[in-house]
Design a protein around this motif. Structure first.
Motif, short mmCIF file in Angstrom:
data_model
loop_
_atom_site.label_atom_id
_atom_site.label_comp_id
_atom_site.label_asym_id
_atom_site.label_seq_id
_atom_site.Cartn_x
_atom_site.Cartn_y
_atom_site.Cartn_z
N LEU A 6 0.44 -1.39 0.07
CA LEU A 6 -0.47 0.02 0.52
C LEU A 6 0.93 1.29 -0.05
O LEU A 6 2.06 1.41 0.45
CB LEU A 6 -1.06 -0.06 1.45
N THR A 7 0.49 2.21 -0.17
CA THR A 7 1.00 3.26 -0.40
C THR A 7 0.08 4.61 0.77
O THR A 7 -1.17 4.52 1.32
CB THR A 7 1.48 4.13 -1.41
N LEU A 8 0.56 5.95 0.51
CA LEU A 8 -0.42 7.22 1.41
C LEU A 8 -1.84 7.03 0.42
O LEU A 8 -3.12 8.00 1.42
CB LEU A 8 0.57 8.09 1.54
N ASP A 9 -1.85 6.58 -0.87
CA ASP A 9 -3.13 7.34 -1.69
C ASP A 9 -3.94 6.37 -1.06
O ASP A 9 -4.74 6.61 -1.14
CB ASP A 9 -2.45 6.69 -2.82
N HIS A 10 -3.67 5.00 -0.06
CA HIS A 10 -4.65 4.29 -0.01
C HIS A 10 -5.32 4.59 1.81
O HIS A 10 -6.35 4.35 2.47
CB HIS A 10 -4.29 3.02 0.39
N ARG A 29 -0.26 19.03 2.54
CA ARG A 29 0.68 19.10 1.66
C ARG A 29 0.82 18.03 0.68
O ARG A 29 1.56 17.19 0.35
CB ARG A 29 1.56 20.23 1.68
N ILE A 30 1.09 16.77 2.45
CA ILE A 30 1.70 15.62 2.01
C ILE A 30 0.40 14.75 1.61
O ILE A 30 0.20 13.99 0.72
CB ILE A 30 2.19 15.20 3.05
N LEU A 31 -1.06 14.78 2.26
CA LEU A 31 -1.73 14.10 1.37
C LEU A 31 -3.43 14.51 0.33
O LEU A 31 -3.89 15.44 0.88
CB LEU A 31 -2.89 13.40 2.89
N LYS A 32 -2.01 14.94 -0.86
CA LYS A 32 -2.75 15.42 -1.57
C LYS A 32 -3.30 14.21 -2.68
O LYS A 32 -2.88 13.51 -2.81
CB LYS A 32 -1.79 16.28 -2.51
N GLY A 33 -4.53 14.55 -3.69
CA GLY A 33 -4.53 13.78 -5.04
C GLY A 33 -5.43 12.63 -4.37
O GLY A 33 -5.75 13.26 -2.64
N PRO A 34 -4.18 11.83 -4.90
CA PRO A 34 -5.67 10.22 -4.45
C PRO A 34 -5.31 10.21 -3.00
O PRO A 34 -5.52 9.19 -2.35
CB PRO A 34 -4.89 9.82 -5.45
N PHE A 83 -6.82 -1.13 1.81
CA PHE A 83 -6.69 -2.29 0.74
C PHE A 83 -7.38 -1.55 -0.43
O PHE A 83 -9.07 -1.48 -0.26
CB PHE A 83 -6.73 -3.36 1.36
N PRO A 84 -7.37 -1.92 -1.65
CA PRO A 84 -8.42 -0.92 -2.63
C PRO A 84 -9.65 -2.64 -2.96
O PRO A 84 -9.04 -3.40 -2.38
CB PRO A 84 -6.92 -1.72 -4.19
N PRO A 85 -10.03 -1.91 -2.98
CA PRO A 85 -11.33 -2.65 -3.09
C PRO A 85 -11.76 -3.54 -3.97
O PRO A 85 -11.04 -3.38 -5.00
CB PRO A 85 -13.01 -2.17 -2.57
N THR A 86 -12.33 -4.35 -3.63
CA THR A 86 -12.57 -5.54 -4.96
C THR A 86 -13.69 -5.22 -6.05
O THR A 86 -13.30 -5.99 -7.35
CB THR A 86 -13.06 -7.32 -4.55
N ASP A 87 -14.16 -4.05 -6.33
CA ASP A 87 -15.63 -3.57 -6.87
C ASP A 87 -14.52 -3.29 -7.54
O ASP A 87 -15.22 -2.39 -9.13
CB ASP A 87 -16.14 -3.13 -5.66
N GLY A 88 -13.41 -2.70 -7.16
CA GLY A 88 -12.30 -1.87 -8.07
C GLY A 88 -12.79 0.04 -8.08
O GLY A 88 -12.46 0.55 -9.17
N SER A 89 -13.46 -0.05 -7.41
CA SER A 89 -13.75 1.33 -7.18
C SER A 89 -13.02 2.42 -6.44
O SER A 89 -11.64 1.96 -6.27
CB SER A 89 -14.78 1.88 -6.23
#
Length: 226
Positions: A46-50, A73-78, A106-112
């Motif tokens: 995982l990354t901070l994007d999660h 500033r750190i948690l920007k965008g995704p 974790f990324p959902p299995t529905d792909g959202s």
């Protein structure tokens, strides 16, 4: 580093919590702390994007201002996530000026993917986030009035409106986290909430905090929509 991973509401989560090192500026300390989180999340692919939720704890208003703006500033965008911030020096040990709790999913299995809703006009705080059939609300408070009893109905109205905006209702709320000023009464909070909201919320937690800009209460919600 305090770390745990667990299933919840049909998804899988990682929770990280730690204190800053007290070195350099508060911005430096915040960057170092999120750098640690990024490394540990990498162990799970995982990354901070999660990130879905963060809570920041600070010593004083100077640390609050520097820490929360660096977090933006750190948690920007995704990596944008719902959040809250609280003054509570007793939570911090040693030289630390900040402490952060981070919840990643974790990324959902529905792909959202994450769907964000900002406040209008936009602030440093994200209003809500939908992802994987879940609805996450940032901490909601009121700093326009002076007492718990005047702030409480304003907070409940804002939460109700944001739930509806995200496709939810109080009946779908699975967790409510209350951050109450340490001078206020937990019994009064419970009674006030029970009178205002009839929904049975499966999980609730209460944390006593110090004052910040006059707020007496802040509430975070997480709801499951399907």
């Amino acid at each position: 580093m305090r770390l745990k991973t667990f299933p919840w509401l049909g998804q899988q989560f990682v929770h990280l919590s730690w204190e800053g090192n007290g070195e350099g500026t508060v911005e430096d300390e915040t960057q170092e702390l999120f750098g640690r989180f990024s490394k540990w999340l990498g162990e799970f692919g995982l990354t901070l994007d999660h990130a879905v939720r963060t809570r920041m704890w600070v010593r004083d208003m100077e640390c609050w201002h520097a820490g929360v703006h660096e977090r933006v500033r750190i948690l920007k965008g995704p990596a944008r996530s719902v959040s809250s911030s609280h003054m509570r020096p007793d939570r911090l040990g040693g030289k630390a000026r900040i402490s952060v709790d981070l919840l990643a999913m974790f990324p959902p299995t529905d792909g959202s993917t994450k769907v964000f809703k900002e406040y209008e006009p936009q602030t440093i705080l994200l209003r809500r986030m939908n992802w994987g059939g879940l609805l996450f609300l940032s901490g909601v408070t009121d700093m326009t009035t002076a007492t718990f009893d005047t702030q409480f109905p304003i907070i409940i109205k804002r939460l109700t409106d944001t739930l509806a905006d995200g496709g939810g209702t109080w009946d779908k709320v699975q967790r409510a986290s209350y951050f109450l000023h340490h001078e206020e009464s937990l019994d009064h909070l419970r009674a006030s909430f029970a009178k205002a909201i009839s929904a049975a919320i499966p999980s609730v937690d209460y944390t006593l905090v110090d004052t910040r800009q006059g707020k007496r209460l802040e509430i975070e919600l997480t709801a499951k929509l399907d």
